[in-house]
Design a protein around this motif. Structure first.
Motif, PDB file in Angstrom:
ATOM      1  N   TYR A 121       2.554  -2.854  11.684  1.00 35.33           N
ATOM      2  CA  TYR A 121       2.944  -4.142  11.130  1.00 35.33           C
ATOM      3  C   TYR A 121       2.386  -4.266   9.720  1.00 35.33           C
ATOM      4  O   TYR A 121       1.461  -3.522   9.330  1.00 35.33           O
ATOM      5  CB  TYR A 121       2.446  -5.281  12.018  1.00 35.33           C
ATOM      6  N   PRO A 122       3.003  -5.179   8.954  1.00 30.33           N
ATOM      7  CA  PRO A 122       2.518  -5.349   7.576  1.00 30.33           C
ATOM      8  C   PRO A 122       1.021  -5.633   7.565  1.00 30.33           C
ATOM      9  O   PRO A 122       0.550  -6.508   8.300  1.00 30.33           O
ATOM     10  CB  PRO A 122       3.346  -6.522   7.050  1.00 30.33           C
ATOM     11  N   GLY A 123       0.273  -4.845   6.798  1.00 35.10           N
ATOM     12  CA  GLY A 123      -1.186  -4.975   6.702  1.00 35.10           C
ATOM     13  C   GLY A 123      -1.936  -3.961   7.544  1.00 35.10           C
ATOM     14  O   GLY A 123      -3.124  -3.678   7.305  1.00 35.10           O
ATOM     15  N   GLU A 124      -1.264  -3.415   8.589  1.00 37.30           N
ATOM     16  CA  GLU A 124      -1.917  -2.393   9.406  1.00 37.30           C
ATOM     17  C   GLU A 124      -1.789  -1.023   8.720  1.00 37.30           C
ATOM     18  O   GLU A 124      -0.837  -0.769   7.982  1.00 37.30           O
ATOM     19  CB  GLU A 124      -1.284  -2.326  10.801  1.00 37.30           C
ATOM     20  N   SER A 125      -2.777  -0.152   9.024  1.00 32.80           N
ATOM     21  CA  SER A 125      -2.748   1.231   8.509  1.00 32.80           C
ATOM     22  C   SER A 125      -3.395   2.153   9.537  1.00 32.80           C
ATOM     23  O   SER A 125      -4.235   1.708  10.335  1.00 32.80           O
ATOM     24  CB  SER A 125      -3.465   1.341   7.164  1.00 32.80           C
TER      25      SER A 125
ATOM     26  N   ASN B 104       8.830  -6.789  10.003  1.00 32.68           N
ATOM     27  CA  ASN B 104       9.298  -5.468  10.416  1.00 32.68           C
ATOM     28  C   ASN B 104      10.704  -5.563  10.969  1.00 32.68           C
ATOM     29  O   ASN B 104      11.058  -6.537  11.656  1.00 32.68           O
ATOM     30  CB  ASN B 104       8.399  -4.886  11.503  1.00 32.68           C
ATOM     31  N   ILE B 105      11.503  -4.543  10.680  1.00 31.19           N
ATOM     32  CA  ILE B 105      12.814  -4.398  11.296  1.00 31.19           C
ATOM     33  C   ILE B 105      12.738  -3.126  12.123  1.00 31.19           C
ATOM     34  O   ILE B 105      12.595  -2.026  11.564  1.00 31.19           O
ATOM     35  CB  ILE B 105      13.939  -4.328  10.248  1.00 31.19           C
TER      36      ILE B 105
ATOM     37  N   LEU C 146      -4.035 -10.729  11.073  1.00 28.92           N
ATOM     38  CA  LEU C 146      -4.728  -9.418  11.131  1.00 28.92           C
ATOM     39  C   LEU C 146      -6.217  -9.610  11.356  1.00 28.92           C
ATOM     40  O   LEU C 146      -6.802 -10.644  10.979  1.00 28.92           O
ATOM     41  CB  LEU C 146      -4.507  -8.629   9.846  1.00 28.92           C
ATOM     42  N   LYS C 147      -6.807  -8.540  11.970  1.00 25.72           N
ATOM     43  CA  LYS C 147      -8.284  -8.460  12.093  1.00 25.72           C
ATOM     44  C   LYS C 147      -8.777  -7.662  10.891  1.00 25.72           C
ATOM     45  O   LYS C 147      -8.906  -6.441  10.939  1.00 25.72           O
ATOM     46  CB  LYS C 147      -8.680  -7.772  13.394  1.00 25.72           C
ATOM     47  N   HIS C 148      -9.012  -8.331   9.830  1.00 28.91           N
ATOM     48  CA  HIS C 148      -9.388  -7.662   8.595  1.00 28.91           C
ATOM     49  C   HIS C 148     -10.774  -7.007   8.746  1.00 28.91           C
ATOM     50  O   HIS C 148     -11.719  -7.628   9.238  1.00 28.91           O
ATOM     51  CB  HIS C 148      -9.397  -8.659   7.440  1.00 28.91           C
TER      52      HIS C 148
END
Length: 840
Positions: free
Chosen positions: A79-83, A7-8, A62-64
């Motif tokens: 963050y990448p992978g979060e939604s 992330n930036i 991540l906590k998948h």
């Protein structure tokens, strides 16, 4: 090169390298306002310092398959992978008297240090804001039950628990919470229902039954199955406990001063006495306790008049004070006489009085004196001996061991008595066959009081037989009289034949008519030459009643069907007599043959006039042959031809005799006529001679009298004409005078009427003018008064001033308007225009 996504976060100026690629963005960070939350799917793993953890390759861990709840705070990126799972939602605010039921989906430890296992349930009660957790689901929204006055909530324990008062409860136990206000059941409590209190008044009570042994709200220990009443004295309203069953409401039983009640299985000193009876007299009010019953409901005090009495019977042994009983042992009112009554004793209490029966006494019936006329009666039966007697013509009160007895009569006697009420002395049955071949019988339906003595009015010239089955004797009553049956007596019913020819059993009657009367029958006879004839005969009959003992009088009833017996006996005699005669002989002498066969002949050959039946003293005095008709068709035709031939011969002989008499009378009349003609001619000649003589005398007289008459007539005519002209002249003069006088009178009356009319019109005109002037004067005065003097002055000034202003506006000194027809003094006008005064 590393295949790592990062992330930036701004604010920053980012320069992408050649080996880098922008995956998403730029995008706004997620902002959660206060009292809101958001759910993040597959959240990043953070350490104790809340920093994102990276793996060995620099990727974010991540906590998948997991979720994370984030509350309000600074904006944050994903963050990448979060939604983001769903949108930003408001936090749930649980208000006062509300709660939410939570259920743990997996094991966790709360912020308070409470360890929750998967499946655990608990309540979050308001007021408060619920912070959601991933491990907890909201299973139900609850609202506190509001307990008002005279209400309670019924709860059931789901598991073993302790209630709000600290009392332990086992699973399935039920109890009531009676405290007013809001009540929120715990997680182990189940709200079954809200129980409303039953309001108790002074006139109602509540009937309850215990389902198990417990202590009620009033502190009374109740056994299982026990029943009791809750009244207004115990509480204004009652909340039914979980171990109480409402059997119903019991109304207040109120007895007035004129009422009483008998209580079955009453409560005595708090204990129910089964099988006992209690008497309660008014004025009183009470509730029937459970198990108590009223025998025959609320009863009124028996009020007896002087012609009434009560029939009583003892059902138990008791000591009767003898108050009013018919078998009292003392006549002194001041002495109380006790009499022992045993079950089955019967006695009577006579009026006038009031009576309330003790519980040991049963009222069998209320009796009244029966008033009987001299021609009325009743049947009374003694229930001890069974003897039935008839009481006639008195006012009678039944004794304790007596009852009214109903006398049964045969159906045909009932019908005949009903027919007599319809003013008929016998019953003529219309009997015919129906489709099934059975007889139908029309019976009149009339209710009869069977306890009343049966009476029958024997009509005039009739007799009635009554048989006594007890003494095996009969008596005959001759009318007009009234028959009243004793208990063992019955009427003798007469069954008489009827119709033509006679049919048995058509007429039923209780009385026997003594005659004289007649009966008609049709019999078929056969002559010696085998001609069958149908005869319609009418017999005059009567009974001979001897003035001897009763046995001789009853002889007339020896033959029950006397008409059938008499008709058969007469028919047999007629048939035997006709059988010995030929048809022609019988046709000529039918009346003589029939009368001789029935009445017989004496030694002198004279036909008798009586046919007596010795069995019942019936006497037939005459026989009328109403018609004779052949039965066979050929015989009928032969008889008709012979009758027609006899009629024709008789007619022809009468016609010949009439013609002979007419011819003889005609010849006699011709002789008398010729003789009279000759006498008339002689008289005519003598009259002619006399006529000529008179004519000559008349001519002489006529010639001399004619001249005299003519002269006298002319003289009288002239005289009459003169007198008539004089009379006419007088009448014309009188008529002219009357006409002139009438004209003069008419003219005078017309002038007088015209003068009167003119005078009246002038007076009206003067009156009208005066009234108009008065009106104008009044109108002018009112107008002047209404306008006022100041207004009049202003109105007078307004005209000239207006004209001067108008002329000034037009630039004129004056003006003249005329239609050219009226003359104008131009000299004065010109002088005025020049400005000179008229006086100059």
């Amino acid at each position: 090169n590393t295949n790592v996504t990062r992330n930036i976060n701004g604010p920053v100026t980012f320069t992408r390298q050649d080996h880098e690629k922008v995956v998403t963005g730029p995008a706004s960070m997620i902002t959660i306002p206060p009292h809101h939350y958001a759910i993040i799917a597959d959240p990043a793993i953070r350490d104790e310092s809340n920093q994102v953890c990276l793996d060995d390759h620099g990727l974010i861990q991540l906590k998948h398959g997991d979720f994370e709840v984030r509350l309000s705070g600074p904006p944050f990126p994903l963050y990448p992978g979060e939604s983001q799972h769903g949108g930003v939602q408001k936090l749930l605010v649980v208000e006062k008297n509300q709660a939410i039921k939570l259920r743990a989906t997996r094991e966790f430890t709360s912020e308070e240090g409470t360890v929750r296992m998967a499946g655990d349930e608990w309540l979050f009660q308001g007021p408060g804001t619920y912070i959601p957790r991933i491990e907890v689901d909201i299973s139900e929204y609850l609202t506190a039950a509001i307990i008002q006055h005279s209400q309670a909530v019924r709860l059931r324990a789901k598991t073993a628990t302790t209630d709000a008062n600290g009392d332990p409860r086992f699973a399935g136990e039920e109890w009531l919470v009676r405290d007013t206000g809001a009540y929120m059941p715990s997680i182990d409590e189940e709200l079954i229902e809200t129980v409303a209190g039953i309001v108790l008044t002074e006139k109602s009570a509540l009937h309850l039954r215990a389902l198990k042994t417990f202590a009620d709200v009033y502190g009374i220990q109740r056994r299982a199955g026990e029943e009791w009443l809750v009244t207004n004295e115990m509480a204004d309203s009652h909340l039914c406990d979980v171990y109480e069953e409402v059997m119903g409401q019991v109304l207040l039983t109120t007895l007035s001063t004129r009422q009483y009640a008998v209580i079955l299985d009453p409560y005595v000193a708090g204990t129910q006495k089964l099988g006992s009876v209690q008497l309660r007299k008014g004025e009183a009010s009470f509730f029937l306790q459970p198990g108590e019953r009223l025998r025959a409901g609320i009863q009124s005090v028996e009020v007896l008049s002087d012609d009434e009495a009560l029939l009583l019977q003892a059902v138990e042994n008791f000591e009767d004070s003898g108050s009013g009983g018919s078998d009292s042992c003392s006549e002194d009112d001041n002495v109380v006489c006790l009499k022992t009554r045993v079950p089955g004793d019967r006695w009577m209490v006579h009026g006038p009085r009031e009576y309330i029966p003790p519980v040991e006494v049963e009222i069998l019936e209320k009796r009244r004196k029966i008033p009987l006329d001299a021609n009325e009666g009743i049947y009374v039966r003694n229930i001890n001996t069974g003897v039935v007697t008839a009481v006639l013509g008195q006012t009678y009160m039944l004794n304790p061991h007596e009852e009214l007895w109903e006398k049964e009569l045969p159906a045909e006697v009932e019908d005949l008595l009903a027919e007599q009420k319809q003013c008929q002395t016998y019953d003529r049955r219309e009997i015919g066959r129906n489709r099934g071949g059975e007889y139908e019988e029309r019976r009149s339906v009339c209710a009869r009081d069977k306890t009343r003595v049966v009476d029958f009015r024997v009509p005039h010239n009739a007799a009635c037989q009554v048989y006594d089955f007890k003494t095996k004797s009969s008596r005959v009553v001759f009318g007009p009289d009234l028959v009243m049956l004793a208990p063992d007596e019955q009427f003798t019913v007469l069954s008489l034949p009827g119709d033509k020819p006679k049919r048995p059993g058509v007429i039923k009657s209780l009385s026997l008519m003594l005659g004289p009367d007649f009966m008609t029958d049709i019999i078929v006879v056969e002559t010696s030459d085998h001609a069958r004839l149908k005869l319609q005969l009418a017999y005059n009959w009567h009974f001979v009643v001897p003035d001897s003992d009763q046995q001789s009088k009853s002889k007339i009833f020896n033959v029950r069907d006397f008409t059938g017996d008499a008709c058969k006996a007469i028919a047999s005699r007629v048939r035997s007599a006709v059988a010995a005669e030929s048809f022609d002989n019988f046709h000529k002498y039918s009346a003589k043959i029939i009368r001789r066969s029935v009445f017989g002949e004496d030694q002198d050959g004279k036909i008798g006039n009586l046919f007596e039946f010795c069995a019942n003293n019936l006497v037939v005095t005459n026989i009328d042959i109403q018609s004779v008709e052949p039965v066979d068709e050929s015989t009928r035709d032969s008889l008709q031809k012979s009758v027609q031939l006899a009629i024709q011969i008789t007619t022809q002989s009468q016609e010949a005799r009439a013609r002979h008499d007419a011819h003889r009378e005609e010849e006699e009349a011709k002789g008398l006529l010729e003789r009279q003609r000759l006498v008339n001619e002689a008289e005519a000649e003598a009259s002619k001679k006399r006529l000529l003589e008179l004519r000559a005398d008349c001519n002489a007289v006529e010639s001399s009298g004619q001249a005299t008459a003519e002269a006298r007539a002319r003289a009288e005519a002239a005289q009459i004409e003169g007198e008539a002209e004089v009379k006419q002249a007088e009448l014309r003069a009188a008529a002219s005078r009357i006409a002139m006088e009438a004209k003069l009178e008419y003219a005078r009356l017309e002038r007088e009427a015209e003068a009167v009319h003119r005078k009246a019109m002038d007076a009206l005109e003067v009156d009208r003018a005066k009234q108009l002037s008065d009106i104008e004067t009044l109108k002018f005065k009112q107008t002047i008064a209404a306008i006022g003097p100041d207004t009049l002055v202003e109105m007078a000034k307004a005209g000239p001033e207006t004209q001067a202003k108008m002329l000034g506006g037009l630039g004129l000194q004056g003006y003249l308007v005329t239609d050219g027809k009226s003359p104008i003094n131009l000299l004065s006008t010109a002088h005025g225009l020049l400005g000179g005064s008229p006086n100059a």
